[in-house]
Design a protein around this motif. Structure first.
Motif, short mmCIF file in Angstrom:
data_model
loop_
_atom_site.label_atom_id
_atom_site.label_comp_id
_atom_site.label_asym_id
_atom_site.label_seq_id
_atom_site.Cartn_x
_atom_site.Cartn_y
_atom_site.Cartn_z
N ARG A 1 11.32 -8.88 -13.43
CA ARG A 1 12.16 -7.91 -12.71
C ARG A 1 11.33 -6.97 -11.86
NH1 ARG A 1 15.33 -5.16 -17.20
NH2 ARG A 1 14.67 -3.44 -15.91
N ALA A 2 10.09 -6.68 -12.28
CA ALA A 2 9.25 -5.71 -11.58
C ALA A 2 8.47 -6.32 -10.42
CB ALA A 2 8.28 -5.05 -12.56
N THR A 3 8.70 -7.58 -10.10
CA THR A 3 7.95 -8.23 -9.03
C THR A 3 8.08 -7.47 -7.72
OG1 THR A 3 8.23 -10.37 -10.10
CG2 THR A 3 7.65 -10.39 -7.77
N GLN A 4 9.30 -7.14 -7.30
CA GLN A 4 9.47 -6.40 -6.06
C GLN A 4 9.01 -4.96 -6.21
OE1 GLN A 4 13.48 -5.85 -4.56
NE2 GLN A 4 12.73 -5.17 -2.57
N ALA A 5 9.26 -4.35 -7.36
CA ALA A 5 8.91 -2.94 -7.56
C ALA A 5 7.41 -2.70 -7.43
CB ALA A 5 9.40 -2.46 -8.93
N ARG A 6 6.59 -3.68 -7.83
CA ARG A 6 5.13 -3.51 -7.70
C ARG A 6 4.69 -3.52 -6.25
NH1 ARG A 6 5.20 -6.77 -12.34
NH2 ARG A 6 4.95 -8.64 -11.08
N LEU A 7 5.54 -4.00 -5.34
CA LEU A 7 5.19 -4.07 -3.93
C LEU A 7 5.65 -2.85 -3.14
CD1 LEU A 7 6.02 -7.84 -3.34
CD2 LEU A 7 3.76 -6.80 -3.64
N VAL A 8 6.18 -1.85 -3.84
CA VAL A 8 6.63 -0.61 -3.20
C VAL A 8 5.71 0.50 -3.67
CG1 VAL A 8 8.54 1.00 -2.91
CG2 VAL A 8 9.01 -1.45 -3.14
N SER A 9 5.12 1.23 -2.71
CA SER A 9 4.18 2.28 -3.07
C SER A 9 4.28 3.44 -2.08
CB SER A 9 2.74 1.73 -3.07
OG SER A 9 2.41 1.26 -1.78
N ALA A 10 3.65 4.55 -2.44
CA ALA A 10 3.65 5.73 -1.57
C ALA A 10 2.27 6.37 -1.59
CB ALA A 10 4.70 6.73 -2.04
N VAL A 11 1.87 6.86 -0.43
CA VAL A 11 0.58 7.54 -0.28
C VAL A 11 0.81 8.85 0.46
CG1 VAL A 11 -1.71 7.41 0.74
CG2 VAL A 11 -0.67 5.36 -0.20
N GLU B 1 -0.79 12.14 2.50
CA GLU B 1 -1.93 12.57 3.31
C GLU B 1 -1.70 14.04 3.69
OE1 GLU B 1 -3.25 11.79 7.87
OE2 GLU B 1 -2.69 10.04 6.70
N ILE B 2 -2.70 14.88 3.40
CA ILE B 2 -2.58 16.31 3.68
C ILE B 2 -2.81 16.54 5.17
CG2 ILE B 2 -3.58 18.58 3.24
CD1 ILE B 2 -4.28 17.54 0.42
N ARG B 3 -1.85 17.24 5.79
CA ARG B 3 -1.95 17.59 7.21
C ARG B 3 -1.88 19.11 7.32
NH1 ARG B 3 0.01 13.41 10.95
NH2 ARG B 3 -1.01 11.55 10.17
N GLY B 4 -3.00 19.74 7.46
CA GLY B 4 -3.01 21.20 7.53
C GLY B 4 -2.87 21.81 6.14
N THR B 5 -2.37 23.05 6.09
CA THR B 5 -2.25 23.73 4.81
C THR B 5 -0.84 23.71 4.23
OG1 THR B 5 -1.83 25.83 5.93
CG2 THR B 5 -4.13 25.31 5.36
N SER B 6 0.13 23.21 5.02
CA SER B 6 1.50 23.27 4.52
C SER B 6 2.33 22.02 4.81
CB SER B 6 2.22 24.50 5.10
OG SER B 6 2.27 24.38 6.50
N VAL B 7 1.70 20.94 5.25
CA VAL B 7 2.45 19.73 5.57
C VAL B 7 1.77 18.51 4.95
CG1 VAL B 7 3.27 18.22 7.44
CG2 VAL B 7 3.31 20.70 7.74
N LEU B 8 2.61 17.64 4.40
CA LEU B 8 2.15 16.35 3.88
C LEU B 8 2.83 15.24 4.66
CD1 LEU B 8 2.57 16.85 0.04
CD2 LEU B 8 0.42 16.60 1.24
N ARG B 9 2.08 14.19 4.92
CA ARG B 9 2.68 12.96 5.44
C ARG B 9 2.69 11.99 4.27
NH1 ARG B 9 1.80 7.91 6.76
NH2 ARG B 9 -0.43 8.00 6.39
N VAL B 10 3.89 11.56 3.89
CA VAL B 10 4.03 10.61 2.80
C VAL B 10 4.49 9.29 3.41
CG1 VAL B 10 5.19 10.06 0.63
CG2 VAL B 10 4.61 12.43 1.17
N GLY B 11 3.66 8.28 3.26
CA GLY B 11 4.01 6.95 3.74
C GLY B 11 4.50 6.10 2.60
N VAL B 12 5.75 5.65 2.68
CA VAL B 12 6.32 4.78 1.65
C VAL B 12 6.30 3.36 2.21
CG1 VAL B 12 8.32 4.28 0.21
CG2 VAL B 12 7.81 6.64 0.84
N ALA B 13 5.54 2.49 1.55
CA ALA B 13 5.36 1.12 2.02
C ALA B 13 6.16 0.16 1.14
CB ALA B 13 3.88 0.74 1.98
N ASN B 14 6.93 -0.68 1.79
CA ASN B 14 7.67 -1.74 1.11
C ASN B 14 7.07 -3.07 1.58
OD1 ASN B 14 9.43 -3.54 -0.05
ND2 ASN B 14 11.20 -2.92 1.18
N GLU B 15 6.17 -3.63 0.79
CA GLU B 15 5.49 -4.88 1.15
C GLU B 15 6.26 -6.12 0.73
OE1 GLU B 15 2.84 -4.94 3.07
OE2 GLU B 15 2.77 -2.75 3.09
#
Length: 162
Positions: free
Chosen positions: A50-60, A62-76
């Motif tokens: 069941r977790a086959t697809q779930a293992r291919l979804v991740s998030a990273v 990245e700190i941008r300045g002192t008050s902003v984050l860029r969060v990249g959610v990847a669905n492979e």
């Protein structure tokens, strides 16, 4: 000479009877433990499949300045994921074993197609000031193509929800 009159009344059986009783109990216990182990193995196999697809979804994050984050959610995976909830948390720099602190309200994405990366920009609450050396974990909750709900913290393994 008899020390107790009870010995004359109680029949304790013979040694072969005792060995038979112990053997019967041991065989029932052995079958029970074997069935329990087989059930656990099948559940683990089912969860792994069941977790086959779930293992291919991740998030990273990245700190941008002192008050902003860029969060990249990847669905492979080949299929879309639905109802994605992203929560950025800061690992306290002075105590890495302490629980992470929420940086902002959770962000939601309705759908991320297969083989796609969706970028979210998170504005951090005013009481938090980010530094380049900070460690940010991303709590990711989503529904896979088969309707299973998953939760993943950072690079950890996805765990079923509910």
């Amino acid at each position: 000479m008899n020390w107790s009159s009870i010995q004359d009344v109680i029949d304790w059986g013979t040694v072969p009877d005792w060995f038979g009783a112990v053997g019967s109990i041991a065989s029932v216990l052995f079958v029970y433990l074997g069935l329990r182990r087989e059930i656990r193995a099948r559940r683990n196999d089912d969860l792994r499949i069941r977790a086959t697809q779930a293992r291919l979804v991740s998030a990273v994050a990245e700190i941008r300045g002192t008050s902003v984050l860029r969060v990249g959610v990847a669905n492979e995976s080949d299929a879309p994921v639905l109802d994605v909830v992203v929560l950025a948390r800061l690992v306290p720099p002075d105590d890495p074993d302490a629980p992470p602190v929420g940086l902002a309200a959770a962000k939601q994405v309705r759908r991320i197609p297969g083989h796609d990366v969706h970028d979210l920009f998170v504005t951090v609450a005013a009481e938090h000031r980010l530094r380049p050396a900070d460690t940010v974990l991303v709590d990711l909750t989503f529904t896979d193509h088969d309707g299973n709900r998953w939760h993943r913290i950072g690079a950890g393994q996805p765990e079923p929800v509910g």
